[in-house]
Design a protein around this motif. Structure first.
Motif, PDB file in Angstrom:
ATOM      1  N   ARG A 169       0.794  -1.226   0.000  1.00  0.00           N
ATOM      2  CA  ARG A 169       0.000   0.000   0.000  1.00  0.00           C
ATOM      3  C   ARG A 169       0.828   1.280   0.000  1.00  0.00           C
ATOM      4  NH1 ARG A 169      -5.561  -0.269  -1.164  1.00  0.00           N
ATOM      5  NH2 ARG A 169      -6.256  -2.360  -0.621  1.00  0.00           N
ATOM      6  N   GLY A 170       2.139   1.165   0.173  1.00  0.00           N
ATOM      7  CA  GLY A 170       2.989   2.341   0.087  1.00  0.00           C
ATOM      8  C   GLY A 170       3.083   3.118   1.386  1.00  0.00           C
ATOM      9  N   GLN A 171       3.679   4.295   1.287  1.00  0.00           N
ATOM     10  CA  GLN A 171       3.878   5.152   2.441  1.00  0.00           C
ATOM     11  C   GLN A 171       2.569   5.807   2.864  1.00  0.00           C
ATOM     12  OE1 GLN A 171       7.070   7.695   0.906  1.00  0.00           O
ATOM     13  NE2 GLN A 171       8.539   6.599   2.182  1.00  0.00           N
ATOM     14  N   PHE A 172       2.570   6.308   4.100  1.00  0.00           N
ATOM     15  CA  PHE A 172       1.377   6.933   4.660  1.00  0.00           C
ATOM     16  C   PHE A 172       1.028   8.210   3.913  1.00  0.00           C
ATOM     17  CE2 PHE A 172      -0.828   9.665   7.716  1.00  0.00           C
ATOM     18  CZ  PHE A 172      -1.837   8.813   8.149  1.00  0.00           C
ATOM     19  N   ARG A 173      -0.251   8.332   3.525  1.00  0.00           N
ATOM     20  CA  ARG A 173      -0.708   9.499   2.768  1.00  0.00           C
ATOM     21  C   ARG A 173      -2.114   9.886   3.240  1.00  0.00           C
ATOM     22  NH1 ARG A 173       0.471   5.372  -0.199  1.00  0.00           N
ATOM     23  NH2 ARG A 173      -1.462   5.196  -1.387  1.00  0.00           N
ATOM     24  N   SER A 174      -2.222  11.050   3.858  1.00  0.00           N
ATOM     25  CA  SER A 174      -3.515  11.535   4.330  1.00  0.00           C
ATOM     26  C   SER A 174      -4.290  12.200   3.199  1.00  0.00           C
ATOM     27  CB  SER A 174      -3.334  12.568   5.449  1.00  0.00           C
ATOM     28  OG  SER A 174      -2.644  12.042   6.552  1.00  0.00           O
ATOM     29  N   SER A 202      -4.900   5.454  11.725  1.00  0.00           N
ATOM     30  CA  SER A 202      -5.766   6.629  11.727  1.00  0.00           C
ATOM     31  C   SER A 202      -5.254   7.733  12.649  1.00  0.00           C
ATOM     32  CB  SER A 202      -7.192   6.242  12.112  1.00  0.00           C
ATOM     33  OG  SER A 202      -7.225   5.668  13.398  1.00  0.00           O
ATOM     34  N   THR A 203      -4.604   7.379  13.766  1.00  0.00           N
ATOM     35  CA  THR A 203      -4.180   8.416  14.696  1.00  0.00           C
ATOM     36  C   THR A 203      -3.043   9.274  14.148  1.00  0.00           C
ATOM     37  OG1 THR A 203      -2.984   6.630  15.809  1.00  0.00           O
ATOM     38  CG2 THR A 203      -4.979   7.427  16.860  1.00  0.00           C
ATOM     39  N   ASN A 204      -2.361   8.814  13.118  1.00  0.00           N
ATOM     40  CA  ASN A 204      -1.294   9.592  12.489  1.00  0.00           C
ATOM     41  C   ASN A 204      -1.842  10.561  11.449  1.00  0.00           C
ATOM     42  OD1 ASN A 204       1.466  10.200  12.294  1.00  0.00           O
ATOM     43  ND2 ASN A 204       1.753   8.816  10.566  1.00  0.00           N
ATOM     44  N   TYR A 205      -3.175  10.592  11.317  1.00  0.00           N
ATOM     45  CA  TYR A 205      -3.787  11.392  10.264  1.00  0.00           C
ATOM     46  C   TYR A 205      -3.304  12.851  10.326  1.00  0.00           C
ATOM     47  CZ  TYR A 205      -6.977  14.190   7.611  1.00  0.00           C
ATOM     48  OH  TYR A 205      -7.470  15.109   6.719  1.00  0.00           O
ATOM     49  N   GLY A 206      -2.940  13.354   9.151  1.00  0.00           N
ATOM     50  CA  GLY A 206      -2.629  14.771   8.994  1.00  0.00           C
ATOM     51  C   GLY A 206      -1.184  15.147   9.160  1.00  0.00           C
ATOM     52  N   THR A 207      -0.365  14.274   9.740  1.00  0.00           N
ATOM     53  CA  THR A 207       1.023  14.667  10.002  1.00  0.00           C
ATOM     54  C   THR A 207       1.804  14.928   8.729  1.00  0.00           C
ATOM     55  OG1 THR A 207       1.638  12.331  10.179  1.00  0.00           O
ATOM     56  CG2 THR A 207       1.124  13.492  12.229  1.00  0.00           C
ATOM     57  N   ASP A 208       1.438  14.277   7.641  1.00  0.00           N
ATOM     58  CA  ASP A 208       2.150  14.486   6.374  1.00  0.00           C
ATOM     59  C   ASP A 208       1.644  15.715   5.641  1.00  0.00           C
ATOM     60  OD1 ASP A 208      -0.261  13.010   6.166  1.00  0.00           O
ATOM     61  OD2 ASP A 208       0.262  12.351   4.147  1.00  0.00           O
ATOM     62  N   PHE A 213      -0.828  16.381  14.278  1.00  0.00           N
ATOM     63  CA  PHE A 213      -1.919  15.421  14.393  1.00  0.00           C
ATOM     64  C   PHE A 213      -3.248  16.154  14.208  1.00  0.00           C
ATOM     65  CE2 PHE A 213       1.426  13.485  17.135  1.00  0.00           C
ATOM     66  CZ  PHE A 213       1.647  12.355  16.362  1.00  0.00           C
ATOM     67  N   MET A 214      -3.999  15.751  13.193  1.00  0.00           N
ATOM     68  CA  MET A 214      -5.222  16.459  12.849  1.00  0.00           C
ATOM     69  C   MET A 214      -6.485  15.614  13.015  1.00  0.00           C
ATOM     70  SD  MET A 214      -4.609  19.610  11.959  1.00  0.00           S
ATOM     71  CE  MET A 214      -5.849  20.170  10.793  1.00  0.00           C
ATOM     72  N   PRO A 238      -1.663   3.060  18.812  1.00  0.00           N
ATOM     73  CA  PRO A 238      -1.516   3.551  20.187  1.00  0.00           C
ATOM     74  C   PRO A 238      -0.403   4.565  20.384  1.00  0.00           C
ATOM     75  CG  PRO A 238      -0.709   1.289  19.986  1.00  0.00           C
ATOM     76  CD  PRO A 238      -1.408   1.603  18.701  1.00  0.00           C
ATOM     77  N   GLY A 239       0.627   4.522  19.540  1.00  0.00           N
ATOM     78  CA  GLY A 239       1.753   5.429  19.716  1.00  0.00           C
ATOM     79  C   GLY A 239       1.415   6.879  19.494  1.00  0.00           C
ATOM     80  N   PHE A 240       0.310   7.157  18.799  1.00  0.00           N
ATOM     81  CA  PHE A 240      -0.042   8.541  18.469  1.00  0.00           C
ATOM     82  C   PHE A 240      -1.382   8.954  19.070  1.00  0.00           C
ATOM     83  CE2 PHE A 240       2.217   7.032  14.458  1.00  0.00           C
ATOM     84  CZ  PHE A 240       3.459   7.417  14.913  1.00  0.00           C
ATOM     85  N   PHE A 241      -1.818   8.255  20.130  1.00  0.00           N
ATOM     86  CA  PHE A 241      -3.110   8.557  20.737  1.00  0.00           C
ATOM     87  C   PHE A 241      -2.932   9.700  21.738  1.00  0.00           C
ATOM     88  CE2 PHE A 241      -7.328   7.962  22.058  1.00  0.00           C
ATOM     89  CZ  PHE A 241      -7.928   7.057  21.200  1.00  0.00           C
ATOM     90  N   THR A 242      -3.251  10.911  21.320  1.00  0.00           N
ATOM     91  CA  THR A 242      -2.947  12.109  22.097  1.00  0.00           C
ATOM     92  C   THR A 242      -4.045  12.426  23.118  1.00  0.00           C
ATOM     93  OG1 THR A 242      -4.037  13.572  20.512  1.00  0.00           O
ATOM     94  CG2 THR A 242      -1.702  13.066  20.119  1.00  0.00           C
TER      95      THR A 242
END
Length: 443
Positions: A169-174, A202-208, A213-214, A238-242
């Motif tokens: 699926r490739g790299q993370f892309r929001s 999903s918790t990494n959404y927006g960082t790119d 974190f958005m 869990p690592g990005f659950f703010t």
């Protein structure tokens, strides 16, 4: 004669969204979509290639569909999805039944692939998986009219040692917030009341896209769409659950108090080998914080047993962890060696029969946990989304905000005043345990 196309979807909800977009493109071209494979002149199998069992199911499905060249009307068999992205050469060489292949980053070209296959060519379009869909692409939603999945990002950057998703699926892309909200508005206009937001992380959404974190802002924006009653979050890394995300879920009544957060294991040594963020202490602190701020939250997680190097002592401590944490829902995956992943090269692989025993043992433990949890809503009133009528029992059946579509528990309503796809407040009077990972509620 108009070609008749059947789309067969295997794997996860993210694959389902891809199939719905391919169906929309096919419909837009003027082809007729059909429900029965034996009536199709073109069959598209959208495959999963995540673990060995999924690969085997995909291959068997391809072979089953190929039989319709003799017994049905089939002219062209197209294969798409994760399996093609990873094994395009092997599939074309070893399965002559296949008439065309399209990868995860090229399914927007599905009509060209179908056209070429019908002309007798053997088209293969598998490039880098960098394509991202937006709300401008046509989509035929195949879930019940009141619920739909919305993909908020594609790919993954976490590089867990057991996982082949970045390969397929490739790299993370929001996606942009504007694109997601526009799609949700379209879905709401079609009668959708519940949207489930999905991504590999999903918790990494927006960082790119936004350099921060958005997800909290996205959740609030989606919940503002007129007609949307429930917003559900899946695959929360869990690592990005703010703290901001926890507070957003707690404060917004439209966001379901339901968190799907794959933890994969409890033991620090295994988490380190998996290359997962944090350690058990971090997990305990996060879960305690979530439960303190969202007291009625339903927590779903997934665990991998039999990871290379998992000792009997590791597994026993994992069992103790599951007993203590009392997750509302828990899925257990048996470790499967995935080629080209770092975990495949690790020493101390666990025998398959031991892995199977550990998986069964852990699920039995979770069965008891779920049984103990199942009565916690008795006496309370909760909203229920009515999904169907069961004529044999003369009751309506629905789901609470604590239950995701297809995978969790159901609510049985004896005195239903709402229609299918509507939400009714229900008092829970009884609870029944139906499976190992969820609960069955009754009123």
């Amino acid at each position: 004669m108009t070609e008749r196309v059947k789309v067969v979807t295997l794997g996860c909800e993210k694959n389902l969204v891809d199939s719905e977009i391919m169906s929309g493109l096919i419909h837009e071209r003027g082809y007729q979509l059909v429900d029965q494979a034996d009536d199709a002149t073109v069959i598209i199998v959208n495959t999963c290639g995540f673990i060995d069992a999924a690969k085997e199911e995909s291959v068997n499905t391809i072979l089953d569909m190929a039989e319709f060249k003799q017994t049905g009307r089939l002219k062209a068999l197209i294969v798409s999805g994760c399996l093609t992205q990873r094994y395009k050469r092997q599939l074309m060489e070893e399965m002559p039944e296949i008439d065309g292949i399209v990868g995860t980053g090229d399914f927007n070209h599905i009509n060209d692939i179908v056209d070429e296959a019908l002309r007798g060519k053997k088209p293969v379009k598998v490039g880098n998986p960098v394509f991202d869909y937006d709300q401008k692409l046509p989509r035929l939603v195949t879930t019940p009219r009141y619920t739909a999945y919305v993909k908020i990002a594609e790919g993954c950057d976490n590089a867990c040692t057991f996982c082949s998703i970045p390969i397929m699926r490739g790299q993370f892309r929001s996606r942009s917030i504007e694109s997601i909200v526009a799609e949700v508005e379209q879905l709401a206009g079609q009668g959708v009341k519940e949207v489930s937001l999905i991504a590999q992380d999903s918790t990494n959404y927006g960082t790119d896209l936004y350099d921060k974190f958005m997800l909290p802002e996205l959740l609030n924006r989606v919940s503002e769409v007129e007609g949307i009653a429930w917003v559900r979050l899946h695959y929360a890394y869990p690592g990005f659950f703010t703290d901001e995300l926890i507070d957003t879920i707690a404060a917004n009544p439209k966001i379901c108090n339901y968190i799907d957060m794959p933890l994969q294991h409890s033991e620090d040594s295994i988490l380190k080998r998996m290359r997962r963020p944090g350690r058990q202490r971090d997990t305990r602190e996060l879960v305690a914080k979530i439960r303190a701020r969202i007291p009625d939250v339903a927590l779903r997680t997934s665990i991998i047993v039999g990871f290379p190097g998992e000792t009997d002592e590791d597994f026993q401590r994992l069992c103790d962890f599951v007993k203590e944490m009392k997750f509302d829902r828990l899925g257990v995956f048996s470790y499967s060696t995935e080629e080209d992943t770092p975990a495949a090269r690790l020493p101390d692989h666990v025998p398959s029969e031991v892995i199977e025993w550990r998986a069964n043992t852990l699920m039995e433990i979770q069965r008891e946990v779920s049984k103990a949890n199942s009565g916690k809503h008795i006496g309370s009133e909760i909203d229920v989304l009515v999904e169907r009528y069961d004529g044999r029992s003369d009751v309506y059946v629905g789901r609470s905000p604590y239950d995701a579509p297809e995978i969790d528990g159901e609510v049985f309503i004896a005195n239903c005043k709402a229609g299918i796809g509507e939400i009714q407040k229900v008092r829970i009077t009884h609870a029944y345990e139906f499976d190992m990972s969820g609960e069955g509620l009754s009123s």
